[in-house]
Design a protein around this motif. Structure first.
Motif, PDB file in Angstrom:
ATOM      1  N   ASP A 242       0.420  11.362 -10.370  1.00  0.00           N
ATOM      2  CA  ASP A 242      -0.361  12.597 -10.302  1.00  0.00           C
ATOM      3  C   ASP A 242       0.505  13.811 -10.646  1.00  0.00           C
ATOM      4  O   ASP A 242       0.050  14.753 -11.303  1.00  0.00           O
ATOM      5  CB  ASP A 242      -0.959  12.778  -8.904  1.00  0.00           C
TER       6      ASP A 242
ATOM      7  N   ARG B 122      -6.134   3.531 -13.427  1.00  0.00           N
ATOM      8  CA  ARG B 122      -5.847   4.437 -14.533  1.00  0.00           C
ATOM      9  C   ARG B 122      -4.827   3.825 -15.493  1.00  0.00           C
ATOM     10  O   ARG B 122      -3.967   3.055 -15.092  1.00  0.00           O
ATOM     11  CB  ARG B 122      -5.322   5.779 -14.005  1.00  0.00           C
TER      12      ARG B 122
ATOM     13  N   TRP C 276       0.817  -1.204   0.000  1.00  0.00           N
ATOM     14  CA  TRP C 276       0.000   0.000   0.000  1.00  0.00           C
ATOM     15  C   TRP C 276       0.855   1.259   0.000  1.00  0.00           C
ATOM     16  O   TRP C 276       0.518   2.263  -0.641  1.00  0.00           O
ATOM     17  CB  TRP C 276      -0.963   0.006   1.182  1.00  0.00           C
TER      18      TRP C 276
ATOM     19  N   SER D  43       2.031   1.639  -3.525  1.00  0.00           N
ATOM     20  CA  SER D  43       0.928   2.115  -4.366  1.00  0.00           C
ATOM     21  C   SER D  43       0.690   3.608  -4.150  1.00  0.00           C
ATOM     22  O   SER D  43       0.463   4.358  -5.104  1.00  0.00           O
ATOM     23  CB  SER D  43      -0.351   1.332  -4.053  1.00  0.00           C
ATOM     24  N   TRP D  44       0.723   4.036  -2.883  1.00  0.00           N
ATOM     25  CA  TRP D  44       0.528   5.463  -2.579  1.00  0.00           C
ATOM     26  C   TRP D  44       1.632   6.303  -3.214  1.00  0.00           C
ATOM     27  O   TRP D  44       1.368   7.355  -3.803  1.00  0.00           O
ATOM     28  CB  TRP D  44       0.520   5.660  -1.069  1.00  0.00           C
TER      29      TRP D  44
ATOM     30  N   LYS E  46       1.060   6.451  -7.001  1.00  0.00           N
ATOM     31  CA  LYS E  46      -0.044   7.353  -7.332  1.00  0.00           C
ATOM     32  C   LYS E  46       0.400   8.809  -7.242  1.00  0.00           C
ATOM     33  O   LYS E  46       0.086   9.620  -8.126  1.00  0.00           O
ATOM     34  CB  LYS E  46      -1.226   7.114  -6.401  1.00  0.00           C
TER      35      LYS E  46
ATOM     36  N   PRO F  89      -2.374   1.174  -9.781  1.00  0.00           N
ATOM     37  CA  PRO F  89      -3.203   0.430  -8.822  1.00  0.00           C
ATOM     38  C   PRO F  89      -4.636   0.944  -8.716  1.00  0.00           C
ATOM     39  O   PRO F  89      -5.539   0.192  -8.374  1.00  0.00           O
ATOM     40  CB  PRO F  89      -2.439   0.616  -7.500  1.00  0.00           C
ATOM     41  N   ASP F  90      -4.849   2.245  -9.030  1.00  0.00           N
ATOM     42  CA  ASP F  90      -6.216   2.790  -8.948  1.00  0.00           C
ATOM     43  C   ASP F  90      -7.006   2.596 -10.248  1.00  0.00           C
ATOM     44  O   ASP F  90      -8.116   3.098 -10.386  1.00  0.00           O
ATOM     45  CB  ASP F  90      -6.178   4.278  -8.569  1.00  0.00           C
TER      46      ASP F  90
ATOM     47  N   SER G  45      -3.911  -5.755 -10.259  1.00  0.00           N
ATOM     48  CA  SER G  45      -3.349  -4.934  -9.176  1.00  0.00           C
ATOM     49  C   SER G  45      -3.665  -5.552  -7.813  1.00  0.00           C
ATOM     50  O   SER G  45      -2.802  -5.645  -6.941  1.00  0.00           O
ATOM     51  CB  SER G  45      -3.898  -3.508  -9.239  1.00  0.00           C
ATOM     52  N   ARG G  46      -4.906  -5.977  -7.652  1.00  0.00           N
ATOM     53  CA  ARG G  46      -5.294  -6.626  -6.391  1.00  0.00           C
ATOM     54  C   ARG G  46      -4.551  -7.955  -6.214  1.00  0.00           C
ATOM     55  O   ARG G  46      -4.084  -8.282  -5.123  1.00  0.00           O
ATOM     56  CB  ARG G  46      -6.803  -6.852  -6.390  1.00  0.00           C
TER      57      ARG G  46
END
Length: 230
Positions: free
Chosen positions: A30, A76, A19, A22-23, A26, A73-74, A113-114
């Motif tokens: 962005d 996109r 996680w 992934s953060w 992201k 992961p989200d 991703s999951r």
């Protein structure tokens, strides 16, 4: 129950690390991405959207030079600036680049991703457990052996995901009346586009070798009774 506690902690540690990764990914995406604005590519992704029954498929340009595509992961979809520049220079056709987008859509649709979170957490726990066992018999070498074995396992899991995403992309390209020709042609160009050779043993690679990916597509065509292209 107490005997299982170390393994549970290792799994939780793996989830936390995934996680965090992934953060961080992201946040970087962005900060370093812009929406893809290309009429030809949009016309092709609109065909994908109609094929899967959604209003629109959004694609972003990731402002880095290496040639790559990725599914965040989200969910996109991103194409790197380096890949897009190859297209703008005519080294890659719009249909070939669209096949990359279809592949990344496959990763999203198939929940990779999951799945990677589960794989990452599990392999991290296995790595730590193997290192503990091997260090009892081979002090100092246990971690090296454990890392090697888990790397082979992780590469195998990753290759399976790539084959699945390739198959999804083939089906989507056929349904969108584009066909698999551009997908196979892009694979034939991929080594020269990325500058990556084929010297690494197949069982250590996170992606299947190009010839094997093309062969898998053609095997799917035969099963689906689709006339081969390209």
């Amino acid at each position: 129950m107490l005997k299982l506690a170390p393994f549970v902690l290792l799994l939780l540690y793996g989830v936390a690390m995934y996680w965090f990764s992934s953060w961080r990914t992201k946040r970087e995406l962005d900060m370093q991405s812009t929406p893809l604005a290309d009429a030809r590519l949009k016309a092709l992704t609109d065909r994908f959207a109609r094929a899967v029954g959604v209003e629109r498929i959004k694609v972003h340009i990731y402002e880095i030079d290496p040639v790559n595509g990725l599914a965040a992961p989200d969910g996109r979809i991103f194409i790197t600036r380096g890949f897009y520049n190859k297209y703008r220079r005519g080294e890659v056709t719009a249909e070939e680049l669209a096949s990359v987008i279809a592949h990344e859509l496959g990763h999203v649709a198939l929940g990779h991703s999951r799945k990677r979170m589960i794989d990452f957490s599990g392999t991290n726990a296995v790595r730590m457990a193997l290192a503990t066992v091997f260090n009892r018999f081979l002090p100092g070498l246990g971690v090296v052996i454990a890392n090697f074995l888990v790397s082979v396992l992780a590469a195998k899991l990753s290759r399976n995901d790539e084959y699945e995403a390739d198959a999804y992309a083939s089906a989507l390209l056929v349904k969108a009346n584009i066909g698999t020709g551009p997908q196979k042609e892009l694979f034939r160009k991929l080594d020269s586009l990325t500058g990556v050779g084929g010297g690494m043993p197949a069982w250590l690679m996170s992606h299947p070798k190009t010839a094997e990916r093309i062969r898998a597509i053609e095997e799917n065509e035969a099963r689906w009774k689709i006339a081969p292209e390209g």
